[in-house]
Design a protein around this motif. Sequence first.
Motif, short mmCIF file in Angstrom:
data_model
loop_
_atom_site.label_atom_id
_atom_site.label_comp_id
_atom_site.label_asym_id
_atom_site.label_seq_id
_atom_site.Cartn_x
_atom_site.Cartn_y
_atom_site.Cartn_z
N ILE A 21 0.85 -1.30 0.14
CA ILE A 21 0.03 -0.14 -0.01
C ILE A 21 1.01 1.41 0.23
O ILE A 21 0.61 2.03 -0.71
CB ILE A 21 -0.99 0.06 1.23
CG1 ILE A 21 -1.98 -0.92 0.86
CG2 ILE A 21 -1.41 1.40 1.29
CD1 ILE A 21 -3.20 -1.20 2.48
N SER A 45 -1.44 5.97 7.32
CA SER A 45 -2.58 5.66 6.37
C SER A 45 -2.43 4.29 5.96
O SER A 45 -3.10 3.46 5.76
CB SER A 45 -2.70 6.79 5.15
OG SER A 45 -1.38 7.06 4.66
N TYR A 49 -5.05 1.46 6.07
CA TYR A 49 -5.81 0.76 5.19
C TYR A 49 -5.32 -0.76 5.36
O TYR A 49 -6.28 -1.77 4.82
CB TYR A 49 -5.02 1.32 3.97
CG TYR A 49 -5.40 2.74 3.39
CD1 TYR A 49 -6.86 2.94 3.32
CD2 TYR A 49 -4.83 3.71 3.20
CE1 TYR A 49 -7.45 3.98 2.99
CE2 TYR A 49 -5.26 4.93 2.86
CZ TYR A 49 -6.66 4.98 2.53
OH TYR A 49 -7.07 6.36 2.22
N LEU A 86 -12.42 -0.44 0.73
CA LEU A 86 -11.12 0.64 0.70
C LEU A 86 -11.55 1.78 -0.10
O LEU A 86 -11.04 3.02 -0.05
CB LEU A 86 -10.12 -0.24 -0.10
CG LEU A 86 -9.22 -1.23 0.92
CD1 LEU A 86 -8.00 -1.63 0.38
CD2 LEU A 86 -8.96 -0.17 2.16
N GLY A 90 -11.35 5.08 1.73
CA GLY A 90 -10.10 5.71 1.11
C GLY A 90 -10.46 7.15 0.42
O GLY A 90 -9.83 8.08 0.29
#
Length: 149
Positions: A21, A45, A49, A86, A90
């Motif tokens: 990621i 982050s 995630y 996600l 996100g």
Amino acid sequence: MSFKEHLRSVLSVYFIVAALINAATFILGEIFRPDEKFGYEAFLSPLIYAAVALIPMLCTYSKKELTLKQYVAREILQLIAIEIILIFFGLGKQCLDPEDLPLTASFALSVLIIFCLVHVIGWLLDLDLARQLNSDLKSFQSRFSDRPE
């Protein structure tokens, strides 16, 4: 596989996912928002995630051995769940805006690539472990086959 073993497997996948990621964030950031700069909070982050991405993996635990068809179906459902979670986690509601569709599509593609890479890396690690176990088993068997009875 016991839940404890499943949890250990999920935790090992977590670090692979977090690293991938991080790479995807860099690539997408350079493409879509090259002028943006972040503070130290941006380091969190990928970890967040990765944790969110593993929720479907934790929810699809099964005590019994799955057939190949069941395994593939479970993996497809996990991928769909991860993509949905996600994208909305996100990008939020803005992911549906027409001007953000290229970013949303790229984000979804990066999730798919990371999902595939995690499985390939996991398979390679398992293959290495299997080779080591087979080697150890052969040496163990040879010690006992050389003994006179």
